[in-house]
Design a protein around this motif. Structure first.
Motif, PDB file in Angstrom:
ATOM      1  N   ALA A 111       0.560  -0.873   0.211  1.00 55.83           N
ATOM      2  CA  ALA A 111       0.216  -0.023  -0.414  1.00 55.83           C
ATOM      3  C   ALA A 111       1.059   1.332   0.252  1.00 55.83           C
ATOM      4  CB  ALA A 111      -0.747  -0.047   1.340  1.00 55.83           C
ATOM      5  N   ALA A 274      -5.555  -2.485   3.134  1.00 59.25           N
ATOM      6  CA  ALA A 274      -6.340  -0.863   3.953  1.00 59.25           C
ATOM      7  C   ALA A 274      -5.507  -0.081   4.870  1.00 59.25           C
ATOM      8  CB  ALA A 274      -7.767  -1.459   4.437  1.00 59.25           C
ATOM      9  N   ILE A 275      -5.007  -0.925   5.935  1.00 57.98           N
ATOM     10  CA  ILE A 275      -4.276  -0.016   7.183  1.00 57.98           C
ATOM     11  C   ILE A 275      -3.184   0.632   6.705  1.00 57.98           C
ATOM     12  CG2 ILE A 275      -2.880  -0.437   9.757  1.00 57.98           C
ATOM     13  CD1 ILE A 275      -4.788  -2.764   9.592  1.00 57.98           C
ATOM     14  N   ALA A 277      -2.766   2.208   3.409  1.00 53.31           N
ATOM     15  CA  ALA A 277      -3.474   3.877   2.743  1.00 53.31           C
ATOM     16  C   ALA A 277      -3.875   4.479   3.909  1.00 53.31           C
ATOM     17  CB  ALA A 277      -4.536   2.810   2.069  1.00 53.31           C
ATOM     18  N   ALA A 278      -4.656   3.753   4.963  1.00 56.75           N
ATOM     19  CA  ALA A 278      -5.114   4.860   6.377  1.00 56.75           C
ATOM     20  C   ALA A 278      -3.644   5.934   6.748  1.00 56.75           C
ATOM     21  CB  ALA A 278      -6.002   4.183   6.536  1.00 56.75           C
ATOM     22  N   LEU A 279      -2.709   4.616   7.067  1.00 55.77           N
ATOM     23  CA  LEU A 279      -1.531   5.586   7.750  1.00 55.77           C
ATOM     24  C   LEU A 279      -1.292   6.495   7.186  1.00 55.77           C
ATOM     25  CD1 LEU A 279      -0.150   2.782   9.490  1.00 55.77           C
ATOM     26  CD2 LEU A 279      -1.013   4.230  10.517  1.00 55.77           C
ATOM     27  N   GLN A 281      -1.852   9.042   4.821  1.00 53.18           N
ATOM     28  CA  GLN A 281      -2.811   9.646   5.168  1.00 53.18           C
ATOM     29  C   GLN A 281      -2.118  10.505   6.383  1.00 53.18           C
ATOM     30  OE1 GLN A 281      -5.018  10.780   3.046  1.00 53.18           O
ATOM     31  NE2 GLN A 281      -5.033   8.104   2.097  1.00 53.18           N
ATOM     32  N   TRP A 282      -1.825   9.770   7.186  1.00 52.06           N
ATOM     33  CA  TRP A 282      -1.100  10.345   8.863  1.00 52.06           C
ATOM     34  C   TRP A 282       0.184  10.930   8.643  1.00 52.06           C
ATOM     35  CZ3 TRP A 282       1.580   7.217  12.692  1.00 52.06           C
ATOM     36  CH2 TRP A 282       1.663   8.501  13.535  1.00 52.06           C
ATOM     37  N   GLY A 287       3.512   3.187   8.328  1.00 54.65           N
ATOM     38  CA  GLY A 287       2.909   2.134   7.205  1.00 54.65           C
ATOM     39  C   GLY A 287       4.635   0.622   8.010  1.00 54.65           C
TER      40      GLY A 287
END
Length: 313
Positions: A111, A274-275, A277-279, A281-282, A287
């Protein structure tokens, strides 16, 4: 469910309670009867007459085969007991759990590579080759250098691990630990570096890190292949989905357990992506730090279990 056994070493002595899983065999040198006797000896200190009825060779065989069972049954609660339970875990089951953890971390790394490092897969080389093929023809303005160097990095890491593990029997070896540790260091270093330079990541920097991550995934892939957990390669799930679908339709006698691990591999790489991709953003490198930490933990636990199992015999 467990069976409680109450033991008394002699007249007037205190009782010892042991809980023995019912699925264990009730007889034999590895069975609860012998384990309970060993545990009682350890608790009451009856070292004089415990083995008086067997020869020295039989005694060694009994103790060798029962070491892990004794560690599981006869130790008190707490951290020490948990560690002994981990030590007594069957290698096949523990390796499956560890390889599934690496499958999750591959989702994280891919990701980050695709969304954060210029649309490059660093673990899934099938997707990377497809991206490279489309990029060569100019389709979708896809990158060429990044996927190519990631592929070459993967090949280099895989070749290094393959060379180091050649001629060795399948399983968890010190060299396996060394290659997984090296992969963890590469991923962690890339993650920390990306955190430090966040906001100043240039195209050449992205290419450099995708090459490093490709090398790490190559090391991981060959190490996992050598550990030889069926249907869990840690870096690709296409064959896993194929086998899962075949068993789902056809069915086998052992289809249940195989379907469980295959489904788990697919779900974990999905959740990892998914995680990741979410990380992203931060923080770009968050990740990768998580993935590198998982790699390091897997290498440590696998090495410790392999060493403990060897010393038990």
């Amino acid at each position: 469910m467990s069976l409680e056994v109450r033991l008394r070493s002699g007249p007037g002595s205190t009782r010892s309670r042991l809980r023995i899983p019912l699925h264990e065999r009730l007889f034999g040198w590895n069975g609860p009867a012998f384990v309970a006797a060993v545990a009682l000896r350890e608790r009451v200190g009856d070292h004089k007459n415990f083995f008086s009825f067997v020869s020295n060779s039989t005694r060694k065989e009994m103790m060798g085969k029962s070491a892990r069972s004794v560690a599981t049954v006869a130790t008190p609660g707490g951290v020490g007991r948990r560690l002994r339970l981990l030590r007594a875990a069957p290698a096949e089951r523990l390796h499956l759990i560890l390889m599934l953890a690496l499958t999750f971390s591959t989702g994280l790394v891919d990701a980050i590579g695709y969304l954060g490092l210029d649309r490059v897969f660093t673990g899934n080389m099938t997707g990377n080759v497809v991206v490279l093929g489309m990029a060569i023809t100019g389709g979708g303005h896809l990158p060429v250098i990044g996927p190519l160097l990631a592929l070459l990095g993967f090949i280099a890491g895989a070749a290094l691990a393959g060379w180091g593990l050649r001629g060795t029997a399948p399983g968890w070896l010190p060299r396996t630990t060394a290659f997984l540790t090296l992969a963890a260091l590469l991923v962690l270093t890339a993650g920390v570096a990306l955190v430090c330079i966040d906001g100043y990541v240039t195209a050449p920097t992205k290419i450099f890190f995708t090459t490093i991550l490709g090398s790490a995934m190559g090391l991981q892939a060959v190490s996992a292949r050598h550990i030889a957990v069926r249907d869990v390669t840690t870096v690709v799930v296409t064959s896993t989905i194929t086998a899962f679908a075949a068993i789902l339709i056809r069915g086998t006698r052992r289809g249940g357990s195989l379907m469980d691990r295959r489904l788990a591999a697919v779900v974990l790489i999905l959740v990892g992506a998914a995680i990741g991709a979410a990380l992203l953003q931060w923080q770009l490198g968050a990740g990768l730090i998580l993935a590198g930490t998982i790699l390091a933990v897997v290498a440590t636990v696998g090495a410790w279990h392999a060493g403990a199992s060897t010393s038990a015999y």
